[in-house]
Design a protein around this motif. Structure first.
Motif, PDB file in Angstrom:
ATOM      1  N   THR A 120       0.840  -1.207   0.000  1.00 35.88           N
ATOM      2  CA  THR A 120       0.000   0.000   0.000  1.00 35.88           C
ATOM      3  C   THR A 120       0.870   1.250   0.000  1.00 35.88           C
ATOM      4  O   THR A 120       0.533   2.238  -0.651  1.00 35.88           O
ATOM      5  CB  THR A 120      -0.983   0.047   1.195  1.00 35.88           C
ATOM      6  OG1 THR A 120      -0.265   0.115   2.409  1.00 35.88           O
ATOM      7  CG2 THR A 120      -1.931  -1.136   1.177  1.00 35.88           C
ATOM      8  N   TYR A 121       1.982   1.213   0.707  1.00 39.88           N
ATOM      9  CA  TYR A 121       2.902   2.356   0.716  1.00 39.88           C
ATOM     10  C   TYR A 121       3.628   2.488  -0.618  1.00 39.88           C
ATOM     11  O   TYR A 121       3.733   3.591  -1.161  1.00 39.88           O
ATOM     12  CB  TYR A 121       3.913   2.248   1.862  1.00 39.88           C
ATOM     13  CG  TYR A 121       3.299   2.532   3.203  1.00 39.88           C
ATOM     14  CD1 TYR A 121       2.912   3.819   3.558  1.00 39.88           C
ATOM     15  CD2 TYR A 121       3.081   1.506   4.117  1.00 39.88           C
ATOM     16  CE1 TYR A 121       2.324   4.078   4.792  1.00 39.88           C
ATOM     17  CE2 TYR A 121       2.505   1.760   5.348  1.00 39.88           C
ATOM     18  CZ  TYR A 121       2.127   3.042   5.672  1.00 39.88           C
ATOM     19  OH  TYR A 121       1.551   3.301   6.886  1.00 39.88           O
ATOM     20  N   LEU A 122       4.123   1.382  -1.129  1.00 40.51           N
ATOM     21  CA  LEU A 122       4.835   1.427  -2.414  1.00 40.51           C
ATOM     22  C   LEU A 122       3.938   1.919  -3.544  1.00 40.51           C
ATOM     23  O   LEU A 122       4.369   2.692  -4.400  1.00 40.51           O
ATOM     24  CB  LEU A 122       5.360   0.029  -2.779  1.00 40.51           C
ATOM     25  CG  LEU A 122       6.606  -0.468  -2.094  1.00 40.51           C
ATOM     26  CD1 LEU A 122       6.903  -1.908  -2.516  1.00 40.51           C
ATOM     27  CD2 LEU A 122       7.789   0.418  -2.412  1.00 40.51           C
ATOM     28  N   TYR A 123       2.703   1.436  -3.566  1.00 46.43           N
ATOM     29  CA  TYR A 123       1.784   1.755  -4.661  1.00 46.43           C
ATOM     30  C   TYR A 123       0.938   2.990  -4.382  1.00 46.43           C
ATOM     31  O   TYR A 123       0.190   3.435  -5.249  1.00 46.43           O
ATOM     32  CB  TYR A 123       0.861   0.566  -4.933  1.00 46.43           C
ATOM     33  CG  TYR A 123       1.553  -0.684  -5.427  1.00 46.43           C
ATOM     34  CD1 TYR A 123       2.861  -0.686  -5.877  1.00 46.43           C
ATOM     35  CD2 TYR A 123       0.872  -1.898  -5.429  1.00 46.43           C
ATOM     36  CE1 TYR A 123       3.479  -1.852  -6.321  1.00 46.43           C
ATOM     37  CE2 TYR A 123       1.475  -3.064  -5.886  1.00 46.43           C
ATOM     38  CZ  TYR A 123       2.770  -3.033  -6.326  1.00 46.43           C
ATOM     39  OH  TYR A 123       3.360  -4.186  -6.774  1.00 46.43           O
ATOM     40  N   ASP A 124       1.020   3.521  -3.164  1.00 45.21           N
ATOM     41  CA  ASP A 124       0.249   4.687  -2.751  1.00 45.21           C
ATOM     42  C   ASP A 124      -1.251   4.464  -2.947  1.00 45.21           C
ATOM     43  O   ASP A 124      -1.950   5.244  -3.590  1.00 45.21           O
ATOM     44  CB  ASP A 124       0.712   5.944  -3.502  1.00 45.21           C
ATOM     45  CG  ASP A 124       0.163   7.223  -2.886  1.00 45.21           C
ATOM     46  OD1 ASP A 124      -0.182   7.209  -1.687  1.00 45.21           O
ATOM     47  OD2 ASP A 124       0.062   8.232  -3.610  1.00 45.21           O
ATOM     48  N   VAL A 125      -1.729   3.338  -2.408  1.00 46.53           N
ATOM     49  CA  VAL A 125      -3.149   2.977  -2.465  1.00 46.53           C
ATOM     50  C   VAL A 125      -3.591   2.504  -1.085  1.00 46.53           C
ATOM     51  O   VAL A 125      -2.762   2.215  -0.225  1.00 46.53           O
ATOM     52  CB  VAL A 125      -3.429   1.851  -3.498  1.00 46.53           C
ATOM     53  CG1 VAL A 125      -3.098   2.308  -4.919  1.00 46.53           C
ATOM     54  CG2 VAL A 125      -2.678   0.577  -3.158  1.00 46.53           C
ATOM     55  N   SER A 126      -4.894   2.415  -0.894  1.00 50.83           N
ATOM     56  CA  SER A 126      -5.429   1.896   0.366  1.00 50.83           C
ATOM     57  C   SER A 126      -5.400   0.370   0.346  1.00 50.83           C
ATOM     58  O   SER A 126      -5.244  -0.244  -0.724  1.00 50.83           O
ATOM     59  CB  SER A 126      -6.867   2.375   0.551  1.00 50.83           C
ATOM     60  OG  SER A 126      -7.709   1.756  -0.410  1.00 50.83           O
ATOM     61  N   LEU A 127      -5.579  -0.231   1.508  1.00 51.91           N
ATOM     62  CA  LEU A 127      -5.676  -1.693   1.577  1.00 51.91           C
ATOM     63  C   LEU A 127      -6.860  -2.190   0.755  1.00 51.91           C
ATOM     64  O   LEU A 127      -6.777  -3.239   0.109  1.00 51.91           O
ATOM     65  CB  LEU A 127      -5.801  -2.160   3.029  1.00 51.91           C
ATOM     66  CG  LEU A 127      -4.489  -2.350   3.782  1.00 51.91           C
ATOM     67  CD1 LEU A 127      -4.738  -2.600   5.257  1.00 51.91           C
ATOM     68  CD2 LEU A 127      -3.656  -3.471   3.181  1.00 51.91           C
ATOM     69  N   ASP A 128      -7.961  -1.440   0.757  1.00 54.02           N
ATOM     70  CA  ASP A 128      -9.136  -1.824  -0.045  1.00 54.02           C
ATOM     71  C   ASP A 128      -8.815  -1.823  -1.530  1.00 54.02           C
ATOM     72  O   ASP A 128      -9.216  -2.729  -2.261  1.00 54.02           O
ATOM     73  CB  ASP A 128     -10.318  -0.890   0.228  1.00 54.02           C
ATOM     74  CG  ASP A 128     -10.965  -1.133   1.585  1.00 54.02           C
ATOM     75  OD1 ASP A 128     -10.715  -2.202   2.192  1.00 54.02           O
ATOM     76  OD2 ASP A 128     -11.717  -0.254   2.037  1.00 54.02           O
ATOM     77  N   GLN A 129      -8.090  -0.791  -1.994  1.00 49.59           N
ATOM     78  CA  GLN A 129      -7.714  -0.736  -3.414  1.00 49.59           C
ATOM     79  C   GLN A 129      -6.769  -1.871  -3.775  1.00 49.59           C
ATOM     80  O   GLN A 129      -6.889  -2.467  -4.845  1.00 49.59           O
ATOM     81  CB  GLN A 129      -7.069   0.614  -3.741  1.00 49.59           C
ATOM     82  CG  GLN A 129      -8.045   1.765  -3.735  1.00 49.59           C
ATOM     83  CD  GLN A 129      -7.344   3.108  -3.843  1.00 49.59           C
ATOM     84  OE1 GLN A 129      -6.356   3.372  -3.139  1.00 49.59           O
ATOM     85  NE2 GLN A 129      -7.857   3.955  -4.721  1.00 49.59           N
ATOM     86  N   LYS A 132      -8.845  -5.066  -3.954  1.00 52.76           N
ATOM     87  CA  LYS A 132      -9.657  -5.076  -5.177  1.00 52.76           C
ATOM     88  C   LYS A 132      -8.787  -5.420  -6.384  1.00 52.76           C
ATOM     89  O   LYS A 132      -9.178  -6.224  -7.237  1.00 52.76           O
ATOM     90  CB  LYS A 132     -10.342  -3.716  -5.360  1.00 52.76           C
ATOM     91  CG  LYS A 132     -11.104  -3.574  -6.653  1.00 52.76           C
ATOM     92  CD  LYS A 132     -12.271  -4.533  -6.738  1.00 52.76           C
ATOM     93  CE  LYS A 132     -13.062  -4.284  -8.020  1.00 52.76           C
ATOM     94  NZ  LYS A 132     -13.868  -5.398  -8.435  1.00 52.76           N
ATOM     95  N   ALA A 133      -7.595  -4.838  -6.462  1.00 49.32           N
ATOM     96  CA  ALA A 133      -6.682  -5.128  -7.575  1.00 49.32           C
ATOM     97  C   ALA A 133      -6.258  -6.591  -7.560  1.00 49.32           C
ATOM     98  O   ALA A 133      -6.148  -7.227  -8.614  1.00 49.32           O
ATOM     99  CB  ALA A 133      -5.462  -4.211  -7.513  1.00 49.32           C
ATOM    100  N   ALA A 134      -6.037  -7.146  -6.373  1.00 47.44           N
ATOM    101  CA  ALA A 134      -5.687  -8.567  -6.256  1.00 47.44           C
ATOM    102  C   ALA A 134      -6.853  -9.431  -6.732  1.00 47.44           C
ATOM    103  O   ALA A 134      -6.657 -10.446  -7.415  1.00 47.44           O
ATOM    104  CB  ALA A 134      -5.305  -8.911  -4.827  1.00 47.44           C
ATOM    105  N   GLU A 135      -8.060  -9.032  -6.389  1.00 46.69           N
ATOM    106  CA  GLU A 135      -9.273  -9.738  -6.823  1.00 46.69           C
ATOM    107  C   GLU A 135      -9.405  -9.708  -8.348  1.00 46.69           C
ATOM    108  O   GLU A 135      -9.682 -10.728  -8.981  1.00 46.69           O
ATOM    109  CB  GLU A 135     -10.475  -9.021  -6.199  1.00 46.69           C
ATOM    110  CG  GLU A 135     -11.655  -9.858  -5.856  1.00 46.69           C
ATOM    111  CD  GLU A 135     -12.684  -9.009  -5.115  1.00 46.69           C
ATOM    112  OE1 GLU A 135     -13.572  -8.453  -5.792  1.00 46.69           O
ATOM    113  OE2 GLU A 135     -12.582  -8.891  -3.884  1.00 46.69           O
ATOM    114  N   VAL A 136      -9.196  -8.533  -8.943  1.00 42.91           N
ATOM    115  CA  VAL A 136      -9.268  -8.382 -10.402  1.00 42.91           C
ATOM    116  C   VAL A 136      -8.219  -9.262 -11.070  1.00 42.91           C
ATOM    117  O   VAL A 136      -8.499  -9.957 -12.054  1.00 42.91           O
ATOM    118  CB  VAL A 136      -9.084  -6.901 -10.819  1.00 42.91           C
ATOM    119  CG1 VAL A 136      -8.865  -6.763 -12.315  1.00 42.91           C
ATOM    120  CG2 VAL A 136     -10.279  -6.066 -10.365  1.00 42.91           C
TER     121      VAL A 136
END
Length: 153
Positions: A120-129, A132-136
């Protein structure tokens, strides 16, 4: 090498013009050709993660300023390239092999629990995002796998 899929040609042009730069100035600053920069401006391509990081740094803008909004169907590879990172960079940060990151992005591997917060820190996204990306990513792998299964004799 995968290019940054959500790169915004309009935002890029606005960023370098705000500095008073030309396409040639951008090309020289990041070590590429004017032709390549021109393709990005015309939306005919996008920078690699490495060049994207250099663009952000040299233009003095946050990476997010050079991107379109995050699409709801963004996968793990999109999150990585939006962050201006190569698989090797992520692997180094997590102290794992690049093949682990490749498998995670292909959907044949998973996002390990201990990777969640650092990603989340490396990609600058939330845990939810990230989730969701892992799900996709997994859904895309599953769809491809099912298609192959049904093609088998």
């Amino acid at each position: 090498m995968k290019s940054v899929q959500d790169f915004s040609p309009n935002a890029f042009r606005a960023a370098y013009e705000a500095r008073g730069w030309t396409q040639a100035d951008v090309a020289k600053a990041i070590g590429t050709t004017v032709n390549t920069v021109g393709r990005w401006v015309r939306g005919k391509g996008a920078p690699s993660p490495r060049l994207f990081s250099l663009l952000s740094k040299e233009l003095g803008v946050a990476r997010s300023q050079l991107l379109l909004p995050l699409a709801p169907d963004a996968d793990l590879a999109v999150l990585r390239t939006r962050a201006g990172l190569r698989q090797e960079d992520v692997a180094d940060h997590l102290s794992v092999q690049a093949s682990d990151i490749s498998e995670m992005e292909l959907g044949t591997g998973r996002v390990r629990d201990e990777w969640g917060v650092p990603l989340t820190y490396l990609y600058d996204v939330s845990l939810d995002q990230l989730a969701k990306a892992a799900e996709v990513t997994e859904e895309r792998w599953r769809a491809g796998f099912e298609a192959k299964r049904h093609q088998a004799p």
